[in-house]
Design an enzyme around this catalytic site. Structure first.
Site, PDB file in Angstrom:
ATOM      1  N   HIS A 153       0.823  -1.219   0.000  1.00  0.00           N
ATOM      2  CA  HIS A 153       0.000   0.000   0.000  1.00  0.00           C
ATOM      3  C   HIS A 153       0.849   1.259   0.000  1.00  0.00           C
ATOM      4  O   HIS A 153       1.825   1.341   0.758  1.00  0.00           O
ATOM      5  CB  HIS A 153      -0.888   0.056   1.250  1.00  0.00           C
ATOM      6  CG  HIS A 153      -1.964  -0.982   1.264  1.00  0.00           C
ATOM      7  ND1 HIS A 153      -2.981  -0.989   2.193  1.00  0.00           N
ATOM      8  CD2 HIS A 153      -2.214  -2.037   0.453  1.00  0.00           C
ATOM      9  CE1 HIS A 153      -3.786  -2.008   1.954  1.00  0.00           C
ATOM     10  NE2 HIS A 153      -3.332  -2.666   0.920  1.00  0.00           N
ATOM     11  N   GLU A 202      -5.058   6.224  -1.743  1.00  0.00           N
ATOM     12  CA  GLU A 202      -4.358   4.985  -1.386  1.00  0.00           C
ATOM     13  C   GLU A 202      -4.183   4.154  -2.658  1.00  0.00           C
ATOM     14  O   GLU A 202      -5.143   3.932  -3.395  1.00  0.00           O
ATOM     15  CB  GLU A 202      -5.167   4.184  -0.371  1.00  0.00           C
ATOM     16  CG  GLU A 202      -4.454   2.883   0.018  1.00  0.00           C
ATOM     17  CD  GLU A 202      -5.303   2.000   0.931  1.00  0.00           C
ATOM     18  OE1 GLU A 202      -4.964   1.889   2.115  1.00  0.00           O
ATOM     19  OE2 GLU A 202      -6.304   1.442   0.443  1.00  0.00           O
TER      20      GLU A 202
HETATM   21  P1  0O2 Z   1     -12.507  -0.826   1.566  1.00  0.00           P
HETATM   22  O1  0O2 Z   1     -13.828  -1.485   1.524  1.00  0.00           O
HETATM   23  O2  0O2 Z   1     -11.452  -1.654   0.894  1.00  0.00           O
HETATM   24  O3  0O2 Z   1     -12.546   0.562   1.089  1.00  0.00           O
HETATM   25  P2  0O2 Z   1      -8.165  -0.257   8.608  1.00  0.00           P
HETATM   26  O4  0O2 Z   1      -7.906   0.290   9.960  1.00  0.00           O
HETATM   27  O5  0O2 Z   1      -7.624  -1.676   8.418  1.00  0.00           O
HETATM   28  O6  0O2 Z   1      -9.575  -0.103   8.159  1.00  0.00           O
HETATM   29  P3  0O2 Z   1      -6.044   1.424   7.624  1.00  0.00           P
HETATM   30  O7  0O2 Z   1      -5.305   1.264   8.888  1.00  0.00           O
HETATM   31  O8  0O2 Z   1      -6.351   2.802   7.174  1.00  0.00           O
HETATM   32  O9  0O2 Z   1      -7.413   0.634   7.596  1.00  0.00           O
HETATM   33  O10 0O2 Z   1      -5.215   0.796   6.489  1.00  0.00           O
HETATM   34  P4  0O2 Z   1      -4.938  -0.665   6.029  1.00  0.00           P
HETATM   35  O11 0O2 Z   1      -4.865  -1.640   7.137  1.00  0.00           O
HETATM   36  O12 0O2 Z   1      -3.749  -0.528   5.184  1.00  0.00           O
HETATM   37  O13 0O2 Z   1      -6.228  -1.051   5.169  1.00  0.00           O
HETATM   38  C1  0O2 Z   1      -6.660  -0.297   4.103  1.00  0.00           C
HETATM   39  C2  0O2 Z   1      -7.354  -1.164   3.071  1.00  0.00           C
HETATM   40  O14 0O2 Z   1      -6.579  -2.340   2.824  1.00  0.00           O
HETATM   41  C3  0O2 Z   1      -8.701  -1.702   3.499  1.00  0.00           C
HETATM   42  O15 0O2 Z   1      -9.687  -0.763   3.252  1.00  0.00           O
HETATM   43  C4  0O2 Z   1      -8.839  -2.917   2.603  1.00  0.00           C
HETATM   44  O16 0O2 Z   1      -9.170  -2.542   1.287  1.00  0.00           O
HETATM   45  C5  0O2 Z   1      -7.431  -3.457   2.572  1.00  0.00           C
HETATM   46  N1  0O2 Z   1      -7.250  -4.418   3.680  1.00  0.00           N
HETATM   47  C6  0O2 Z   1      -6.554  -4.249   4.806  1.00  0.00           C
HETATM   48  N2  0O2 Z   1      -6.594  -5.357   5.551  1.00  0.00           N
HETATM   49  C7  0O2 Z   1      -7.323  -6.259   4.890  1.00  0.00           C
HETATM   50  C8  0O2 Z   1      -7.710  -7.634   5.148  1.00  0.00           C
HETATM   51  O17 0O2 Z   1      -7.378  -8.224   6.172  1.00  0.00           O
HETATM   52  N3  0O2 Z   1      -8.472  -8.230   4.193  1.00  0.00           N
HETATM   53  C9  0O2 Z   1      -8.868  -7.617   3.057  1.00  0.00           C
HETATM   54  N4  0O2 Z   1      -9.616  -8.286   2.192  1.00  0.00           N
HETATM   55  N5  0O2 Z   1      -8.517  -6.331   2.787  1.00  0.00           N
HETATM   56  C10 0O2 Z   1      -7.760  -5.669   3.684  1.00  0.00           C
HETATM   57  P5  0O2 Z   1     -11.068  -0.779   4.063  1.00  0.00           P
HETATM   58  O18 0O2 Z   1     -11.121   0.458   4.870  1.00  0.00           O
HETATM   59  O19 0O2 Z   1     -11.221  -2.067   4.776  1.00  0.00           O
HETATM   60  O20 0O2 Z   1     -12.207  -0.637   3.096  1.00  0.00           O
END
Ligand code: 0O2
Length: 270
Positions: free
Chosen positions: A121, A140
């Site tokens: 990412h 992102e």
């Molecule tokens: P969507 O539906 O994809 O828009 P977090 O606290 O985990 O919500 P953070 O800390 O801002 O988010 O960042 P992180 O962990 O890098 O995650 C950002 C995005 O990565 C997530 O967006 C998912 O798209 C993907 N992601 C992270 N962890 C996982 C996981 O365990 N499984 C899957 N399938 N995707 C993941 P969002 O916000 O979930 O929403």
């Protein structure tokens, strides 16, 4: 925040997603036109839904004033690669661009998440031009292989179905699948060179054929019909041989012939 304001806030993010998608698709095209292997296989993007933004704000205790700074993935781009090795190349391509500034990166490939999630990412700054002037916003960029994407897509829909409570037996299966994805990616990497060679040759062949057909079409305007028909027959003959070297030779020869006719046409005009 009322509906109208949401729309106003999200509009520049929508523009950013569209622009970035066009730009990354153009990178693929540039590679293909030069007969080069593209480390990017495909690109897609989305603007986070209002409900998903609200859910994140609530979960992380983000105030409306801090939303644009702290919800870093309102604009999301996903870049899919064929091989794990391509991910690094794509990140490097992005880091060299003048229109994208990298704010931070998370390497969930070296450091797989407990869930089994693997992806690379980047949080980046990107500026869009709006009717009120330039707006610098965050996006992102997720970079992952097709296999990683397959796993993440399935797991994401299960998360949606079960919220945080995916049943233990499904969780186990997902962990097993995550391990299988790692070995699949490793297997594909071990034959990467062969696959890339094959893909490059077929791309070069496609480019040559397009060039040859364009040249033949132009010759119809400059030369007499019977002569062009002879060239066309020769092309069909060479095409049937399925020999890249022969095709290259014919392409070169035809270029010279076409050049000759073009020079002749200019002389005739003078
Ligand atoms: P969507 O539906 O994809 O828009 P977090 O606290 O985990 O919500 P953070 O800390 O801002 O988010 O960042 P992180 O962990 O890098 O995650 C950002 C995005 O990565 C997530 O967006 C998912 O798209 C993907 N992601 C992270 N962890 C996982 C996981 O365990 N499984 C899957 N399938 N995707 C993941 P969002 O916000 O979930 O929403």
């Amino acid at each position: 925040m009322d509906i109208l304001l949401w729309h106003e806030i999200l509009e520049p993010y929508d523009l950013a997603v569209k622009e970035l998608t066009v730009k990354f698709n153009h990178l693929i095209k540039e590679h293909h036109e030069k007969g080069l292997y593209s480390p990017i296989e495909s690109v897609c993007g989305r603007v986070k839904s209002v409900s998903s933004i609200l859910e994140k704000m609530q979960r992380k205790g983000i105030s409306p004033d801090d939303m644009e700074e702290q919800v870093e993935d309102i604009a999301g781009i996903r870049i899919i690669c064929q091989f794990v090795e391509d991910i690094e190349k794509v990140a490097e391509l992005i880091s060299k661009r003048s229109d994208i500034v990298i704010k931070s990166e998370k390497d969930y490939i070296k450091h797989m998440k407990d869930s089994g999630y693997r992806s690379y990412h980047l949080i980046v700054y990107y500026t869009v031009e709006t009717m009120n002037g330039p707006k610098r916003l965050q996006a992102e960029i997720q970079i992952r292989t097709m296999a990683m994407d397959f796993w993440a897509t399935i797991e994401h829909s299960l998360q949606y179905k079960y919220k945080a409570n995916i049943p233990e037996h499904i969780r186990d299966r997902l962990e097993g699948a995550a391990r299988a994805i790692i070995s699949l990616d490793n297997e594909m990497s071990s034959v990467r060179n062969e696959i890339m060679d094959a893909q490059n040759s077929s791309q070069i062949q496609r480019n040559l054929i397009t060039d040859i057909l364009n040249n033949i079409e132009n010759l119809y305007k400059l030369s007499n019909k019977r002569e062009v028909e002879k060239i066309q027959d020769e092309f069909y003959h060479i095409y049937a041989l399925n020999d890249l070297q022969e095709l290259k030779r014919f392409h070169k020869e035809l270029d010279l012939i076409a050049e000759g006719y073009r020079a002749q046409a200019i002389t005739d005009e003078l």
